[in-house]
Design an enzyme around this catalytic site. Structure first.
Site, mmCIF file in Angstrom:
data_model
loop_
_atom_site.group_PDB
_atom_site.id
_atom_site.type_symbol
_atom_site.label_atom_id
_atom_site.label_comp_id
_atom_site.label_asym_id
_atom_site.label_seq_id
_atom_site.Cartn_x
_atom_site.Cartn_y
_atom_site.Cartn_z
ATOM 1 N N SER A 124 0.833 -1.203 0.000
ATOM 2 C CA SER A 124 0.000 0.000 0.000
ATOM 3 C C SER A 124 0.865 1.249 0.000
ATOM 4 O O SER A 124 1.974 1.255 0.561
ATOM 5 C CB SER A 124 -0.862 -0.018 1.269
ATOM 6 N N TYR A 148 -1.905 -1.073 10.793
ATOM 7 C CA TYR A 148 -2.174 -1.589 9.442
ATOM 8 C C TYR A 148 -0.962 -1.337 8.541
ATOM 9 O O TYR A 148 -0.443 -2.255 7.892
ATOM 10 C CB TYR A 148 -3.425 -0.929 8.852
ATOM 11 N N LYS A 152 1.959 -3.974 6.738
ATOM 12 C CA LYS A 152 2.401 -4.032 5.329
ATOM 13 C C LYS A 152 3.923 -3.912 5.246
ATOM 14 O O LYS A 152 4.573 -4.617 4.475
ATOM 15 C CB LYS A 152 1.741 -2.904 4.519
HETATM 16 P P1 NAD Z 1 -11.165 -6.577 0.898
HETATM 17 O O1 NAD Z 1 -11.368 -6.564 2.360
HETATM 18 O O2 NAD Z 1 -12.304 -6.259 0.017
HETATM 19 O O3 NAD Z 1 -10.565 -7.986 0.432
HETATM 20 C C1 NAD Z 1 -9.716 -8.746 1.262
HETATM 21 C C2 NAD Z 1 -10.219 -10.178 1.233
HETATM 22 O O4 NAD Z 1 -9.359 -10.981 2.046
HETATM 23 C C3 NAD Z 1 -11.624 -10.334 1.785
HETATM 24 O O5 NAD Z 1 -12.379 -11.109 0.901
HETATM 25 C C4 NAD Z 1 -11.430 -11.058 3.122
HETATM 26 O O6 NAD Z 1 -12.532 -11.863 3.452
HETATM 27 C C5 NAD Z 1 -10.161 -11.840 2.850
HETATM 28 N N1 NAD Z 1 -9.362 -12.163 4.038
HETATM 29 C C6 NAD Z 1 -8.906 -11.316 4.994
HETATM 30 N N2 NAD Z 1 -8.169 -11.983 5.905
HETATM 31 C C7 NAD Z 1 -8.141 -13.283 5.508
HETATM 32 C C8 NAD Z 1 -7.550 -14.462 6.018
HETATM 33 N N3 NAD Z 1 -6.829 -14.450 7.152
HETATM 34 N N4 NAD Z 1 -7.725 -15.612 5.361
HETATM 35 C C9 NAD Z 1 -8.448 -15.659 4.219
HETATM 36 N N5 NAD Z 1 -9.038 -14.580 3.674
HETATM 37 C C10 NAD Z 1 -8.889 -13.412 4.316
HETATM 38 O O7 NAD Z 1 -9.928 -5.591 0.583
HETATM 39 P P2 NAD Z 1 -9.416 -5.021 -0.796
HETATM 40 O O8 NAD Z 1 -9.756 -3.578 -0.862
HETATM 41 O O9 NAD Z 1 -9.798 -5.918 -1.903
HETATM 42 O O10 NAD Z 1 -7.846 -5.090 -0.523
HETATM 43 C C11 NAD Z 1 -7.078 -6.216 -0.904
HETATM 44 C C12 NAD Z 1 -5.667 -6.040 -0.392
HETATM 45 O O11 NAD Z 1 -5.140 -4.805 -0.881
HETATM 46 C C13 NAD Z 1 -5.555 -5.979 1.134
HETATM 47 O O12 NAD Z 1 -4.393 -6.674 1.522
HETATM 48 C C14 NAD Z 1 -5.401 -4.489 1.414
HETATM 49 O O13 NAD Z 1 -4.665 -4.244 2.573
HETATM 50 C C15 NAD Z 1 -4.644 -4.022 0.174
HETATM 51 N N6 NAD Z 1 -4.863 -2.591 -0.126
HETATM 52 C C16 NAD Z 1 -6.135 -2.122 -0.299
HETATM 53 C C17 NAD Z 1 -6.345 -0.762 -0.543
HETATM 54 C C18 NAD Z 1 -7.736 -0.210 -0.694
HETATM 55 O O14 NAD Z 1 -7.900 0.998 -0.547
HETATM 56 N N7 NAD Z 1 -8.747 -1.006 -1.002
HETATM 57 C C19 NAD Z 1 -5.252 0.112 -0.642
HETATM 58 C C20 NAD Z 1 -3.969 -0.410 -0.487
HETATM 59 C C21 NAD Z 1 -3.785 -1.780 -0.231
HETATM 60 N N1 UFG Z 2 -11.866 12.040 3.316
HETATM 61 C C1 UFG Z 2 -12.836 12.949 3.663
HETATM 62 N N2 UFG Z 2 -14.013 12.458 4.158
HETATM 63 C C2 UFG Z 2 -14.259 11.125 4.286
HETATM 64 C C3 UFG Z 2 -13.244 10.209 3.927
HETATM 65 C C4 UFG Z 2 -12.065 10.709 3.450
HETATM 66 O O1 UFG Z 2 -12.648 14.156 3.557
HETATM 67 O O2 UFG Z 2 -15.346 10.754 4.750
HETATM 68 C C5 UFG Z 2 -10.608 12.555 2.739
HETATM 69 C C6 UFG Z 2 -9.355 12.171 3.512
HETATM 70 O O3 UFG Z 2 -9.080 13.110 4.498
HETATM 71 C C7 UFG Z 2 -8.298 12.119 2.395
HETATM 72 C C8 UFG Z 2 -9.096 11.670 1.166
HETATM 73 O O4 UFG Z 2 -10.454 11.949 1.468
HETATM 74 O O5 UFG Z 2 -7.818 13.414 2.140
HETATM 75 C C9 UFG Z 2 -8.952 10.179 0.870
HETATM 76 O O6 UFG Z 2 -9.255 9.439 2.059
HETATM 77 P P1 UFG Z 2 -9.480 7.847 2.020
HETATM 78 O O7 UFG Z 2 -9.867 7.438 3.392
HETATM 79 O O8 UFG Z 2 -10.399 7.501 0.902
HETATM 80 O O9 UFG Z 2 -8.046 7.292 1.607
HETATM 81 P P2 UFG Z 2 -6.634 7.390 2.336
HETATM 82 O O10 UFG Z 2 -5.680 7.942 1.326
HETATM 83 O O11 UFG Z 2 -6.717 8.045 3.638
HETATM 84 O O12 UFG Z 2 -6.295 5.861 2.620
HETATM 85 C C10 UFG Z 2 -6.515 4.819 1.672
HETATM 86 C C11 UFG Z 2 -6.721 3.510 2.430
HETATM 87 C C12 UFG Z 2 -5.457 3.129 3.135
HETATM 88 C C13 UFG Z 2 -4.345 3.054 2.142
HETATM 89 C C14 UFG Z 2 -4.200 4.371 1.399
HETATM 90 C C15 UFG Z 2 -3.140 4.281 0.339
HETATM 91 O O13 UFG Z 2 -7.756 3.641 3.380
HETATM 92 O O14 UFG Z 2 -5.593 1.870 3.709
HETATM 93 O O15 UFG Z 2 -5.453 4.723 0.801
HETATM 94 O O16 UFG Z 2 -3.425 3.219 -0.500
HETATM 95 F F1 UFG Z 2 -3.199 2.795 2.799
#
Ligand code: NAD
Ligand code: UFG
Length: 346
Positions: A124, A148, A152
Site C-alpha cells: 500500500s 495496518y 504491510k
Molecule cells: P477486501 O477486504 O475487500 O478484500 C480482502 C479479502 O481478504 C476479503 O475477501 C477477506 O474476506 C479476505 N481475508 C482477509 N483476511 C483473511 C484471512 N486471514 N484468510 C483468508 N481470507 C482473508 O480488501 P481489498 O480492498 O480488496 O484489498 C485487498 C488487499 O489490498 C488488502 O491486503 C489491502 O490491505 C490491500 N490494499 C487495499 C487498498 C484499498 O484501498 N482497497 C489500498 C492499499 C492496499
Molecule cells: N476524506 C474525507 N471524508 C471522508 C473520507 C475521506 O474528507 O469521509 C478525505 C481524507 O481526508 C483524504 C481523502 O479523502 O484526504 C482520501 O481518504 P481515504 O480514506 O479515501 O483514503 P486514504 O488515502 O486516507 O487511505 C486509503 C486507504 C489506506 C491506504 C491508502 C493508500 O484507506 O488503507 O489509501 O493506499 F493505505
C-alpha cells in the site's frame, strides 16, 4: 497458468479474478469471507462465464492451504487477503498483526514446501508514511504510521528476507494508491461493511441516499483548494497491473516494489464535484477538522511500473466516478439483498 488468489472474494480480488480469467488463466480462490461474500464470486463467474475453484479457509490454516496446493498445480500466488481498516488496526493491533503478518507467514511456508515461489503481494502507498515528498518513488524511505501500515511494512521486510535466503523467490510488492471504481457491468464493486471510512464509497452512499452528507476532513491543507489530494486509480486498471506483475515474476527472479497509481492527484472537492456531475446527484458536505494521520497529498511516481511492467493506468477520474455510480445505484445495499434473494446463484 494456474494462479492461487488469496482474498479473491474482496474488492480488488474479484476485479483481478475477472481479468485473470478473461486472459485465459485458471484460478483457485482462497478466502475466509471475513470481509466479503460468496455472491461476489458468483458474479465473477457470471461476468466471465468461467468456472473456478473456491476454498473457504483462513490463510492461517496451513493444513487446509497445503491441501489446496497438493490438489492443484499452482504456478503463482496473488496475495490480497488481509484486513485493511486503519482505524480498526489502531484499536485491534494484535488482530491485524495476527491476520496480516501471521497469515502471510503461513502462506509463504506452504508455498515454499510446494516449491511455488512466485508471489505478487498487495502492499500500500501507506508505507510512504507522513514525511515524504510527492510524487512518491519506490526508493523513498518507508515508515508505518499505524498498525495496518506497519503490518504491510513488516510483510515487505519478511519477503525481502525470504528472497535473500533463497533467490528462487520471485516477488512483486505492489503499492496501491487509492483504488476506486467498479467493473463496467455494475455487477461487482466495493461493498464496505457499515459506514465507509474511505472517500469514494462515502460519496457514493451519500449520492444514493444512504448517508446524509459528506464530512470533508479539513480544508486547511497546503493544497490547491485546501482539501487532501490523492491518486485515485480505477480498480480495473489496478487488476490489469496484477496480470503484468504475474508475467514479470514468472519471467524474472528477484524482488521489486511497484507503485500502482495514475500519477495524478485530485482533491476531495474535485472528486466530489466530478461525482456530482456524472451522477446528477447533489452531494451535501460539511467541512470538519482534519482526520488524525492523514497526509496533505499522496500521489505516485509511476515510471517504474511503466518501464518494468509495461503497465500504466488508462482510466481517468470521470470513468472512475461513472463506474462507481453504476455499481452503487444498481446495488444500493452492496451484495446484501441479492445474496439473500439468491438472484445470482447459478
Ligand atoms: P477486501 O477486504 O475487500 O478484500 C480482502 C479479502 O481478504 C476479503 O475477501 C477477506 O474476506 C479476505 N481475508 C482477509 N483476511 C483473511 C484471512 N486471514 N484468510 C483468508 N481470507 C482473508 O480488501 P481489498 O480492498 O480488496 O484489498 C485487498 C488487499 O489490498 C488488502 O491486503 C489491502 O490491505 C490491500 N490494499 C487495499 C487498498 C484499498 O484501498 N482497497 C489500498 C492499499 C492496499
Ligand atoms: N476524506 C474525507 N471524508 C471522508 C473520507 C475521506 O474528507 O469521509 C478525505 C481524507 O481526508 C483524504 C481523502 O479523502 O484526504 C482520501 O481518504 P481515504 O480514506 O479515501 O483514503 P486514504 O488515502 O486516507 O487511505 C486509503 C486507504 C489506506 C491506504 C491508502 C493508500 O484507506 O488503507 O489509501 O493506499 F493505505
Amino acid at each position: 497458468m494456474k494462479i492461487l488468489v488469496t482474498g479473491g472474494a474482496g474488492y480488488i480480488g474479484t476485479h483481478t479474478c475477472v481479468e485473470l480469467l478473461n486472459a485465459g488463466h485458471e484460478i483457485v480462490v482462497v478466502d475466509n469471507f471475513s470481509n466479503s461474500k460468496l455472491v461476489a464470486l458468483e458474479r465473477v463467474r457470471e461476468i466471465t462465464g468461467k468456472l473456478f475453484e473456491v476454498c473457504e479457509t483462513d490463510l492461517k490454516d496451513g493444513k487446509t492451504l497445503g491441501r489446496v496446493f497438493s490438489e492443484n498445480q499452482i504456478d503463482a500466488v496473488i496475495h490480497f487477503a488481509g484486513l485493511k481498516a486503519v482505524g480498526e488496526s489502531v484499536s485491534l493491533p494484535l488482530r491485524y498483526y495476527q491476520n496480516n503478518v501471521a497469515g502471510t507467514l503461513t502462506l509463504c511456508e506452504v508455498m515454499d514446501k510446494f516449491n511455488v515461489r512466485n508471489l505478487v503481494f498487495s502492499s500500500s502507498a501507506t508505507v510512504y508514511g507522513q514525511n515524504n515528498q510527492t510524487p512518491f518513488r519506490e526508493n523513498l524511505s518507508l515508515n508505518g504510521t499505524n498498525p495496518y501500515g506497519r503490518s504491510k511494512l513488516m510483510i515487505e521486510d519478511i519477503l525481502q528476507d525470504l528472497h535473500s535466503s533463497n533467490p528462487e523467490w520471485s516477488i512483486a510488492l505492489l503499492r496501491y494508491f487509492n483504488p476506486v471504481g467498479a467493473h463496467r457491468s455494475g455487477k461487482i464493486g466495493e461493498d464496505p461493511n457499515g459506514i465507509p471510512n474511505n472517500l469514494m464509497p462515502y460519496i457514493s452512499q451519500v449520492a444514493v441516499g444512504k448517508l446524509n452528507e459528506l464530512q470533508v476532513y479539513g480544508d486547511d491543507y497546503e493544497t490547491k483548494d485546501g482539501t487532501g489530494i490523492r491518486d485515485y486509480i480505477h480498480v480495473v486498471d489496478l487488476a490489469v497491473g496484477h496480470l503484468k506483475a504475474i508475467e514479470k515474476v514468472i519471467l524474472d527472479n528477484g524482488i521489486e516494489a511497484y507503485n500502482l497509481g495514475t500519477g495524478s492527484g485530485y482533491s476531495v472537492m474535485e472528486l466530489t464535484q466530478v461525482f456530482e456531475n456524472v451522477s446528477g446527484q447533489k452531494i451535501p458536505y460539511k467541512v470538519v477538522k482534519r482526520r488524525a494521520g492523514d497526509v496533505a497529498e499522496s500521489y505516485a511516481d509511476v515510471s517504474k511500473a511503466k518501464r518494468e511492467l509495461n503497465w500504466q493506468a488508462k482510466k481517468g477520474i470521470v470513468e472512475m466516478c461513472i463506474d462507481t455510480w453504476h455499481w452503487q445505484s444498481k446495488n444500493p445495499n452492496g451484495y446484501k439483498c441479492t445474496e439473500e434473494a439468491g438472484a445470482f446463484k447459478n
